[in-house]
Motif scaffolding. Structure first.
Motif, PDB file in Angstrom:
ATOM      1  N   GLY A   1      -6.938  -0.663  -6.457  1.00  8.92           N
ATOM      2  CA  GLY A   1      -5.536  -0.868  -6.744  1.00  8.92           C
ATOM      3  C   GLY A   1      -5.347  -1.704  -7.996  1.00  8.92           C
ATOM      4  O   GLY A   1      -6.230  -1.785  -8.856  1.00  8.92           O
TER       5      GLY A   1
ATOM      6  N   LYS B   1       4.371  -2.142   3.400  1.00  8.13           N
ATOM      7  CA  LYS B   1       4.375  -3.452   2.751  1.00  8.13           C
ATOM      8  C   LYS B   1       3.727  -4.413   3.733  1.00  8.13           C
ATOM      9  O   LYS B   1       4.271  -4.683   4.794  1.00  8.13           O
ATOM     10  CB  LYS B   1       5.803  -3.885   2.434  1.00  8.13           C
ATOM     11  CG  LYS B   1       5.896  -5.138   1.606  1.00  8.13           C
ATOM     12  CD  LYS B   1       7.349  -5.415   1.252  1.00  8.13           C
ATOM     13  CE  LYS B   1       7.461  -6.271   0.024  1.00  8.13           C
ATOM     14  NZ  LYS B   1       8.855  -6.430  -0.396  1.00  8.13           N
TER      15      LYS B   1
ATOM     16  N   THR C   1       0.871  -1.181   0.000  1.00  9.68           N
ATOM     17  CA  THR C   1       0.000   0.000   0.000  1.00  9.68           C
ATOM     18  C   THR C   1       0.904   1.226   0.000  1.00  9.68           C
ATOM     19  O   THR C   1       2.112   1.100   0.225  1.00  9.68           O
ATOM     20  CB  THR C   1      -0.924   0.034   1.235  1.00  9.68           C
ATOM     21  OG1 THR C   1      -0.129   0.296   2.388  1.00  9.68           O
ATOM     22  CG2 THR C   1      -1.703  -1.255   1.394  1.00  9.68           C
TER      23      THR C   1
ATOM     24  N   VAL D   1      -9.283  -5.351   0.762  1.00  7.76           N
ATOM     25  CA  VAL D   1      -8.614  -4.412  -0.137  1.00  7.76           C
ATOM     26  C   VAL D   1      -9.620  -3.413  -0.699  1.00  7.76           C
ATOM     27  O   VAL D   1     -10.784  -3.758  -0.923  1.00  7.76           O
ATOM     28  CB  VAL D   1      -7.887  -5.170  -1.277  1.00  7.76           C
ATOM     29  CG1 VAL D   1      -8.857  -5.880  -2.179  1.00  7.76           C
ATOM     30  CG2 VAL D   1      -6.999  -4.242  -2.078  1.00  7.76           C
TER      31      VAL D   1
ATOM     32  N   TYR E   1      -7.012 -10.513   3.414  1.00  7.51           N
ATOM     33  CA  TYR E   1      -6.828  -9.059   3.495  1.00  7.51           C
ATOM     34  C   TYR E   1      -8.016  -8.391   2.820  1.00  7.51           C
ATOM     35  O   TYR E   1      -8.430  -8.802   1.733  1.00  7.51           O
ATOM     36  CB  TYR E   1      -5.547  -8.622   2.783  1.00  7.51           C
ATOM     37  CG  TYR E   1      -4.294  -9.170   3.401  1.00  7.51           C
ATOM     38  CD1 TYR E   1      -3.583  -8.438   4.337  1.00  7.51           C
ATOM     39  CD2 TYR E   1      -3.818 -10.426   3.053  1.00  7.51           C
ATOM     40  CE1 TYR E   1      -2.428  -8.945   4.911  1.00  7.51           C
ATOM     41  CE2 TYR E   1      -2.673 -10.948   3.617  1.00  7.51           C
ATOM     42  CZ  TYR E   1      -1.980 -10.202   4.549  1.00  7.51           C
ATOM     43  OH  TYR E   1      -0.835 -10.707   5.114  1.00  7.51           O
TER      44      TYR E   1
ATOM     45  N   ALA F   1      -2.185  -2.028  -3.671  1.00  7.09           N
ATOM     46  CA  ALA F   1      -3.524  -1.679  -3.204  1.00  7.09           C
ATOM     47  C   ALA F   1      -3.583  -0.219  -2.765  1.00  7.09           C
ATOM     48  O   ALA F   1      -2.623   0.297  -2.192  1.00  7.09           O
ATOM     49  CB  ALA F   1      -3.917  -2.564  -2.035  1.00  7.09           C
ATOM     50  N   ASP F   2      -4.728   0.428  -3.050  1.00 12.44           N
ATOM     51  CA  ASP F   2      -4.935   1.779  -2.519  1.00 12.44           C
ATOM     52  C   ASP F   2      -4.942   1.731  -0.997  1.00 12.44           C
ATOM     53  O   ASP F   2      -4.362   2.574  -0.338  1.00 12.44           O
ATOM     54  CB  ASP F   2      -6.234   2.365  -3.049  1.00 12.44           C
ATOM     55  CG  ASP F   2      -6.187   2.597  -4.562  1.00 12.44           C
ATOM     56  OD1 ASP F   2      -5.075   2.731  -5.124  1.00 12.44           O
ATOM     57  OD2 ASP F   2      -7.264   2.645  -5.186  1.00 12.44           O
ATOM     58  N   SER F   3      -5.628   0.725  -0.448  1.00 17.13           N
ATOM     59  CA  SER F   3      -5.584   0.444   0.990  1.00 17.13           C
ATOM     60  C   SER F   3      -5.896  -1.028   1.192  1.00 17.13           C
ATOM     61  O   SER F   3      -6.638  -1.630   0.419  1.00 17.13           O
ATOM     62  CB  SER F   3      -6.560   1.317   1.780  1.00 17.13           C
ATOM     63  OG  SER F   3      -7.889   0.927   1.541  1.00 17.13           O
ATOM     64  N   ALA F   4      -5.299  -1.611   2.232  1.00 13.54           N
ATOM     65  CA  ALA F   4      -5.531  -3.023   2.553  1.00 13.54           C
ATOM     66  C   ALA F   4      -5.279  -3.229   4.033  1.00 13.54           C
ATOM     67  O   ALA F   4      -4.405  -2.589   4.618  1.00 13.54           O
ATOM     68  CB  ALA F   4      -4.607  -3.921   1.734  1.00 13.54           C
ATOM     69  N   THR F   5      -6.079  -4.101   4.633  1.00 16.91           N
ATOM     70  CA  THR F   5      -5.919  -4.440   6.040  1.00 16.91           C
ATOM     71  C   THR F   5      -6.109  -5.938   6.225  1.00 16.91           C
ATOM     72  O   THR F   5      -6.942  -6.553   5.550  1.00 16.91           O
ATOM     73  CB  THR F   5      -6.943  -3.700   6.925  1.00 16.91           C
ATOM     74  OG1 THR F   5      -8.256  -3.973   6.440  1.00 16.91           O
ATOM     75  CG2 THR F   5      -6.713  -2.206   6.930  1.00 16.91           C
TER      76      THR F   5
END
Length: 89
Positions: A68, A14, A10, A65, A63, A81-85
């Motif tokens: 992205g 990483k 992101t 997402v 994850y 990815a623009d954002s990932a958790t």
């Protein structure tokens, strides 16, 4: 089963750099799954869930997402990815 490298990156960090047997990502036209030796590809990601099947066994890593891109080469999958958790098991 053959393994390959997968990175999830992101703008902030990483999130993952691991050996996997399979990667499943949410594409804009549906889910896409990748195994070792997949044809090269670049595609846009939709919002959804990434699933990594570790090469050494164990539980699937998940994850969440938000947008992205995914790039597949002959020996690596890179998820930008623009954002990932991480998703708790």
């Amino acid at each position: 089963m053959a393994s390959f490298k997968c990175d999830i990156v992101t703008p902030a960090e990483k999130l993952a750099a691991c050996e996997v047997e399979m990667v499943v990502v949410p594409g804009v036209e549906g889910e896409m799954g990748f195994l070792a030796g997949h044809a090269p590809l670049v595609s846009v990601l939709a919002d959804g869930e990434i699933r990594l099947t570790p090469a050494e066994g164990g539980p699937v890593q998940r994850y969440e997402v938000k947008g992205g891109y995914v790039q597949v080469t002959d020996d690596k999958v890179i998820i930008l990815a623009d954002s990932a958790t991480p998703v708790a098991a």
